[in-house]
Design an enzyme around this catalytic site. Structure first.
Site: not given
Length: 592
Positions: A328-330, A332, A356
């Site tokens: 998720y985000c960073l 990811g 994500l």
């Protein structure tokens, strides 16, 4: 003969390299005196470089000064806008009339019926026309660099928003009506709210109402155990909720900018609880909240002691099974780096990868790039050099500026002029539970990813070797959100440029956080999705949105259907959770 020629060429190249090293000294690092000065100034500017701003305005001003044709256009536009407003004012005094300009779709400040009544309709129309003129004045000037143009336009918009009629008692009809109806009691409540907020800021306390959402009790409450801990992570294994589970375990790598439990909020909107309830064995990384002692922890540490350490532990607990990895985000982005680095040597570790709201190409990373240039990063580095980390308040300030209408001015009007506090929610409480960023890691992140785009360009090295995204040959499920200011969906869409992978791309309604926390039954949710086969032809974002399938509801259900397609293996008996170190949510999530 050819072998000797090749060796001579290599020796000649080495001599040239040695010559360059001998006669071209590396640049000297900045002195401590300079860094201390910049750090002191940065405390007052909230980490924003005044030099970067000045250079942008100087670039704009000098090019505008040399553009008499642009002056003429701006004068013409100003006259036309004044005449349009005067015509509107005359018609409005006689009765209803159509506005001459509409707010932008995302601008909700003037939607109330009171703003359509005289004289407030005149004020909002004048403001919107003025805002449009300043956009014309700060853009489209020949010779201004794109980055400087964006900075100047953004800065002008921030200054205009400061003087919006919404922000003043006399020019805001809702505030005037509330004061008249309540005899000024709204101002008393607003003053109390302001005093309470200031007291909480000074004591570094959480916002009012967030105490109702405590990790491990109201939120982050899915049963599980911490099964591994090192200096950077706690690894949580969640207890099964079904008699049988899917064969492959699922490892989630959240961002370390915030706490992990954005994905394990309340019982009704917890992604972790949803997955466990549908037969997945779920592991989650919970990141340590760094302090000044962690100043030299870098991206390579987060990769080695974070993602790779977690992968090793999951394989030890669930041997002989490939992992469905989620980032998720960073988190990811870091997962993509780890997967690329292990793509050739350890290709059997992963079954699939889900990203994500995560970017792998930072060439068009949205409005966050306003704060990314050499001057700005050097300024932040000096600030972090003194502190050892980037403070959560300094980091939050940049994000608030990107959505100042919603996160600064509208909030101030509601809380301090109208005296109304919005009820605290689990997502708001999580958003206030911010973390810090280590000096070295944040510098690596900004320079290697945002400034230089090393990952997508094949220049990002792990253990001395480039981490090439083309080495990722896994099925990918990528989710972007429509109104994301952190990871704009068109930037996330660049995952399609990885020809070695099949990509199921989902564009869902909502923003960076609310779009991901999109449980089934959430009203108004919808999403678009399309599959690009491995080696398939690339489709640009505009064409993609025209051809993708639209669905109502939550993308979570689409995700489960995708798992069934890419990993159609029979279920196995539920796996009990080891005694571990302590119950979930662990200790790192409680660090403040």
């Amino acid at each position: 003969m050819s072998q000797h020629v090749g060796q001579d060429r290599r020796k000649d190249l080495q001599k040239r390299t040695d010559f360059a090293v001998l006669y071209h000294e590396p640049p000297e690092p900045p002195t401590n005196i300079d860094r201390m000065l910049h750090a002191m100034m940065g405390q007052f500017t909230q980490g924003i470089s005044p030099t970067s701003l000045a250079l942008a305005w100087l670039d704009w001003g000098m090019h505008l000064a040399q553009s008499p044709g642009k002056w003429g256009l701006l004068v013409e536009k100003a006259i036309n806008k004044d005449l349009r407003w005067l015509g509107y004012a005359a018609c409005a005094a006689l009765g209803d009339t159509e506005p001459v300009i509409e707010p932008l779709p995302q601008d909700r400040r003037f939607r109330g019926p009171a703003w359509q009544q005289w004289p407030y309709n005149l004020m909002q129309q004048a403001f919107l026309l003025n805002q449009q003129w300043w956009y014309n004045a700060t853009t489209g000037i020949d010779g201004v660099t794109r980055h400087h143009e964006q900075v100047v336009s953004f800065s002008a918009r921030q200054l205009l928003d400061l003087f919006s009629p919404v922000n003043f008692i006399a020019t805001n009809p809702d505030v005037s009506a509330a004061a008249l109806a309540e005899g000024g009691a709204n101002f008393v409540r607003g003053a109390i709210n302001l005093a309470e907020d200031n007291q909480r800021r000074l004591s570094n306390a959480a916002p009012a109402g967030s105490e109702a959402y405590r990790p491990g009790i109201e939120v982050a409450a899915t049963p599980g155990r911490v099964v591994f801990r090192n200096r950077l992570i706690e690894l949580i294994q969640y207890a099964p909720a079904t008699d049988t589970v899917r064969a492959e375990p699922l490892l989630i790598v959240p961002a370390w900018i915030m706490k992990y439990y954005i994905l394990d909020l309340s019982a009704h909107n917890s992604l972790v609880r949803y997955l466990v309830g549908r037969g997945h064995t779920v592991f989650m990384i919970s990141w340590h909240n760094p302090t000044a002692a962690d100043r030299d922890v870098g991206m390579e540490d987060y990769l080695r002691d974070g993602v790779m350490a977690a992968v090793d532990q999951v394989h030890a607990i669930v041997p002989d099974q490939a992992i469905n990895a989620v980032g998720y985000c960073l988190g990811g982005t870091l997962l993509a780096i780890a997967t690329a680095a292990m793509g050739c040597d350890k290709s059997g570790l992963f079954k699939s990868m889900t990203l994500l709201a995560a970017q792998v190409d930072f060439s068009e990373a949205g409005e966050l790039m306003l704060f990314i240039d050499e001057s700005q990063i050097a300024w932040l580095e000096d600030l972090m050099w003194q502190q050892g980390y980037l403070d959560n308040r300094q980091m939050a300030g940049a994000f608030r500026l990107l959505r100042s209408n919603d996160l600064v001015w509208s909030l101030a009007v509601n809380q301090y002029l109208l005296g109304r506090r919005a009820p605290m929610t689990d997502l708001m409480a999580w958003n206030a539970d911010a973390t810090r960023m280590p000096y070295r890691m944040h510098s690596d992140y900004l320079r290697k990813l945002f400034l230089n785009n090393d990952l997508f360009s094949g220049r990002y090295h792990v253990n001395g070797r480039p981490a090439a995204l083309s080495d990722i040959r896994l099925p990918i499920f990528a989710v972007a959100t429509m109104t994301d200011h952190v990871s704009p969906w068109r930037s996330v869409h660049k995952i399609h440029l990885m020809p070695s992978s099949e990509v199921q791309f989902v564009l869902t309604s909502g923003g960076h956080n609310a779009g991901i926390v999109s449980e089934p039954g959430h009203k108004g949710r919808h999403y678009y999705t399309a599959l690009q086969q491995r080696g398939g032809c690339y489709t640009d974002p505009d064409r993609w949105i025209e051809t993708a399938q639209e669905h109502d509801g939550s993308w979570w259900e689409e995700w489960l259907r995708w798992f069934e397609r890419v990993a159609p293996r029979p279920d196995v008996p539920a796996r009990p959770v080891a005694r571990g170190l302590c119950p979930a949510p662990g200790t790192y999530v409680l660090e403040r």
